[in-house]
Write a protein that holds these residues in place. Structure first.
Motif, mmCIF file in Angstrom:
data_model
loop_
_atom_site.group_PDB
_atom_site.id
_atom_site.type_symbol
_atom_site.label_atom_id
_atom_site.label_comp_id
_atom_site.label_asym_id
_atom_site.label_seq_id
_atom_site.Cartn_x
_atom_site.Cartn_y
_atom_site.Cartn_z
ATOM 1 N N VAL A 142 0.863 -1.178 0.000
ATOM 2 C CA VAL A 142 0.000 0.000 0.000
ATOM 3 C C VAL A 142 0.900 1.228 0.000
ATOM 4 C CG1 VAL A 142 -1.739 1.305 1.298
ATOM 5 C CG2 VAL A 142 -1.850 -1.197 1.241
ATOM 6 N N VAL A 143 0.670 2.121 -0.958
ATOM 7 C CA VAL A 143 1.442 3.360 -1.050
ATOM 8 C C VAL A 143 0.475 4.518 -1.247
ATOM 9 C CG1 VAL A 143 3.490 2.205 -1.995
ATOM 10 C CG2 VAL A 143 1.792 3.164 -3.549
ATOM 11 N N THR A 144 0.962 5.728 -1.063
ATOM 12 C CA THR A 144 0.140 6.910 -1.343
ATOM 13 C C THR A 144 0.749 7.656 -2.519
ATOM 14 O OG1 THR A 144 1.360 8.285 0.223
ATOM 15 C CG2 THR A 144 -0.609 7.199 1.046
ATOM 16 N N GLY A 145 -0.102 8.315 -3.274
ATOM 17 C CA GLY A 145 0.377 9.101 -4.400
ATOM 18 C C GLY A 145 -0.653 9.130 -5.506
ATOM 19 N N TYR A 146 -0.180 9.409 -6.706
ATOM 20 C CA TYR A 146 -1.030 9.415 -7.881
ATOM 21 C C TYR A 146 -0.935 8.042 -8.513
ATOM 22 C CZ TYR A 146 -1.085 14.370 -7.008
ATOM 23 O OH TYR A 146 -1.249 15.582 -6.402
ATOM 24 N N ALA A 147 -2.069 7.417 -8.744
ATOM 25 C CA ALA A 147 -2.125 6.000 -9.105
ATOM 26 C C ALA A 147 -1.190 5.622 -10.253
ATOM 27 C CB ALA A 147 -3.558 5.598 -9.410
ATOM 28 N N ALA A 148 -1.302 6.272 -11.390
ATOM 29 C CA ALA A 148 -0.490 5.887 -12.552
ATOM 30 C C ALA A 148 1.007 5.992 -12.242
ATOM 31 C CB ALA A 148 -0.849 6.741 -13.770
ATOM 32 N N GLU A 149 1.400 7.094 -11.626
ATOM 33 C CA GLU A 149 2.823 7.294 -11.308
ATOM 34 C C GLU A 149 3.336 6.218 -10.359
ATOM 35 O OE1 GLU A 149 3.301 11.237 -9.763
ATOM 36 O OE2 GLU A 149 2.458 12.161 -11.562
ATOM 37 N N GLU A 150 2.550 5.896 -9.348
ATOM 38 C CA GLU A 150 2.978 4.901 -8.357
ATOM 39 C C GLU A 150 3.012 3.497 -8.951
ATOM 40 O OE1 GLU A 150 4.330 5.534 -5.449
ATOM 41 O OE2 GLU A 150 4.002 7.674 -5.760
ATOM 42 N N ILE A 151 2.030 3.161 -9.770
ATOM 43 C CA ILE A 151 2.026 1.840 -10.413
ATOM 44 C C ILE A 151 3.278 1.677 -11.264
ATOM 45 C CG2 ILE A 151 0.864 0.414 -12.161
ATOM 46 C CD1 ILE A 151 -1.809 1.671 -11.073
ATOM 47 N N LEU A 152 3.598 2.682 -12.048
ATOM 48 C CA LEU A 152 4.795 2.628 -12.891
ATOM 49 C C LEU A 152 6.071 2.548 -12.058
ATOM 50 C CD1 LEU A 152 3.647 5.232 -15.544
ATOM 51 C CD2 LEU A 152 4.007 2.776 -15.965
ATOM 52 N N ALA A 153 6.146 3.340 -10.998
ATOM 53 C CA ALA A 153 7.346 3.348 -10.148
ATOM 54 C C ALA A 153 7.542 2.011 -9.435
ATOM 55 C CB ALA A 153 7.260 4.484 -9.131
ATOM 56 N N ILE A 154 6.467 1.465 -8.896
ATOM 57 C CA ILE A 154 6.573 0.181 -8.186
ATOM 58 C C ILE A 154 6.889 -0.941 -9.174
ATOM 59 C CG2 ILE A 154 5.319 -1.526 -6.786
ATOM 60 C CD1 ILE A 154 6.044 1.055 -5.241
ATOM 61 N N ALA A 155 6.281 -0.920 -10.351
ATOM 62 C CA ALA A 155 6.583 -1.940 -11.361
ATOM 63 C C ALA A 155 8.073 -1.935 -11.691
ATOM 64 C CB ALA A 155 5.751 -1.701 -12.622
ATOM 65 N N GLU A 156 8.626 -0.742 -11.812
ATOM 66 C CA GLU A 156 10.054 -0.647 -12.136
ATOM 67 C C GLU A 156 10.929 -1.051 -10.951
ATOM 68 O OE1 GLU A 156 13.230 2.532 -13.947
ATOM 69 O OE2 GLU A 156 11.111 2.727 -14.475
ATOM 70 N N SER A 157 10.630 -0.532 -9.763
ATOM 71 C CA SER A 157 11.478 -0.837 -8.592
ATOM 72 C C SER A 157 11.406 -2.310 -8.189
ATOM 73 C CB SER A 157 11.115 0.065 -7.405
ATOM 74 O OG SER A 157 9.854 -0.290 -6.873
ATOM 75 N N GLU A 158 10.282 -2.952 -8.459
ATOM 76 C CA GLU A 158 10.117 -4.371 -8.114
ATOM 77 C C GLU A 158 10.479 -5.298 -9.274
ATOM 78 O OE1 GLU A 158 9.312 -5.805 -5.276
ATOM 79 O OE2 GLU A 158 8.781 -4.038 -4.087
ATOM 80 N N ASN A 159 10.894 -4.713 -10.395
ATOM 81 C CA ASN A 159 11.241 -5.488 -11.590
ATOM 82 C C ASN A 159 10.097 -6.399 -12.038
ATOM 83 O OD1 ASN A 159 13.937 -4.471 -11.864
ATOM 84 N ND2 ASN A 159 14.489 -5.734 -10.102
ATOM 85 N N ALA A 160 8.885 -5.852 -12.063
ATOM 86 C CA ALA A 160 7.724 -6.624 -12.498
ATOM 87 C C ALA A 160 7.841 -6.933 -13.992
ATOM 88 C CB ALA A 160 6.442 -5.848 -12.218
ATOM 89 N N ASP A 161 7.529 -8.159 -14.339
ATOM 90 C CA ASP A 161 7.584 -8.586 -15.732
ATOM 91 C C ASP A 161 6.277 -8.298 -16.462
ATOM 92 O OD1 ASP A 161 10.216 -9.847 -15.499
ATOM 93 O OD2 ASP A 161 9.177 -11.300 -14.225
ATOM 94 N N MET A 162 5.215 -8.027 -15.693
ATOM 95 C CA MET A 162 3.899 -7.756 -16.274
ATOM 96 C C MET A 162 3.069 -6.994 -15.250
ATOM 97 S SD MET A 162 1.006 -10.469 -17.551
ATOM 98 C CE MET A 162 1.223 -10.355 -19.308
#
Length: 146
Positions: free
Chosen positions: A89-109
């Motif tokens: 769970v994070v706070t912020g603007y949804a699109a920005e946070e989804i993109l940031a977490i996907a990158e920091s967690e190395n999500a493949d999809m």
């Protein structure tokens, strides 16, 4: 073919979220992937200065996050029974946070829902899914409400 070992599943805890989770879970089982289930609590920073003390806004956001942590634990327990899933769970603007977490967690999809807005609603509110699809470095599966 690309190897998918980590899936970011973005949810908003709406009635549509279990459907999104089902897609992520099915993919994870099929591919042997782990899931990071993400909820982005809205940032209320933009309201600081509107005759509401900043500490009141911070307390309110803190309460939202605490409630979301509890909801996330239940959501994972109910929707990701046969896969490895962790909630975030994070706070912020949804699109920005989804993109940031996907990158920091190395999500493949990324798996996420859409609200199916059209017309003036889409113009006024934009589309989180559209922003993620346009900017994500990994594939994005969007699930429309039925």
């Amino acid at each position: 073919m690309a190897e998918i070992k980590k899936i970011l599943c973005a949810v908003d805890f709406s009635d549509h979220s279990p459907v999104v989770a089902e897609y992520a879970s099915t993919l994870a089982k099929t591919l042997g992937a782990d899931i990071i289930c993400l909820y982005v609590a809205p940032s209320l920073d933009q309201y600081v200065g509107f005759h509401v003390p900043p500490s009141s806004i911070e307390n309110f956001v803190g309460e939202i996050v605490t409630g979301a942590d509890s909801t996330m634990a239940t959501f994972i327990e109910e929707n990701f029974k046969d896969v490895t899933a962790n909630g975030k769970v994070v706070t912020g603007y949804a699109a920005e946070e989804i993109l940031a977490i996907a990158e920091s967690e190395n999500a493949d999809m990324i798996v996420m829902g859409t609200h199916g807005r059209a017309g003036i609603d889409r113009i006024l509110f934009g589309s989180v899914a559209e922003k993620v699809v346009k900017s994500a470095k990994s594939p994005v599966l969007t699930v429309r409400p039925s």
